[in-house]
Design an enzyme around this catalytic site. Structure first.
Site, PDB file in Angstrom:
ATOM      1  N   PRO A   1      -0.459  -0.166   3.805  1.00  0.00           N
ATOM      2  CA  PRO A   1      -0.925  -1.134   4.780  1.00  0.00           C
ATOM      3  C   PRO A   1      -1.256  -0.518   6.142  1.00  0.00           C
ATOM      4  O   PRO A   1      -0.491   0.262   6.688  1.00  0.00           O
ATOM      5  CB  PRO A   1       0.241  -2.117   4.909  1.00  0.00           C
TER       6      PRO A   1
ATOM      7  N   LYS B   1       6.409  -3.416   1.618  1.00  0.00           N
ATOM      8  CA  LYS B   1       5.921  -2.057   1.378  1.00  0.00           C
ATOM      9  C   LYS B   1       6.811  -1.097   2.157  1.00  0.00           C
ATOM     10  O   LYS B   1       7.335  -1.445   3.225  1.00  0.00           O
ATOM     11  CB  LYS B   1       4.471  -1.899   1.869  1.00  0.00           C
TER      12      LYS B   1
END
Length: 118
Positions: A2, A32
């Site tokens: 990300p 994440k």
């Protein structure tokens, strides 16, 4: 992977500390590892929203394999809550754009994620 690009007209006292806090929050929210998170805090006093310079944000999130309508609803609630608490920006003073560019379109370690995950 990300990558989060935050533009805001709210100046924070310590941009480095804010960026690190935002990175940790993004990792938790997007589920994440923070090792893959990249954030950019960009202050712009000229950012307007709805015809005013009241506190506002524009957030763009690029992430692989976890962008979908149901997840985006959850992410929206969490990120806008963060911006309300940390920046004083209400949820009607900005946009969040979610983008999954696909594994073949993001490079890391001199190759693409598609090649890494074969």
């Amino acid at each position: 992977m990300p990558a989060l690009d935050l533009k805001t007209n709210v100046r924070v006292a310590d941009p480095k500390a804010f960026s690190l806090e935002f990175s940790k929050y993004a990792a938790e929210t997007l589920k994440k590892p923070e090792a893959y998170i990249s954030v950019n805090y960009n202050y712009s006093e000229l950012l307007t929203f709805n015809g005013s310079f009241e506190p506002a944000i524009i957030l763009t999130i690029h992430s692989l394999d976890n962008i979908n309508p149901q997840a985006n609803e959850e992410y929206s609630k969490k990120f806008f809550a963060f911006f309300k608490e940390k920046l004083g920006v209400s949820d009607d003073r900005g946009y969040i754009t979610f983008i999954d560019p696909g594994r073949a379109n993001i490079a890391y370690k001199s190759t693409t994620f598609e090649a890494l995950w074969k």
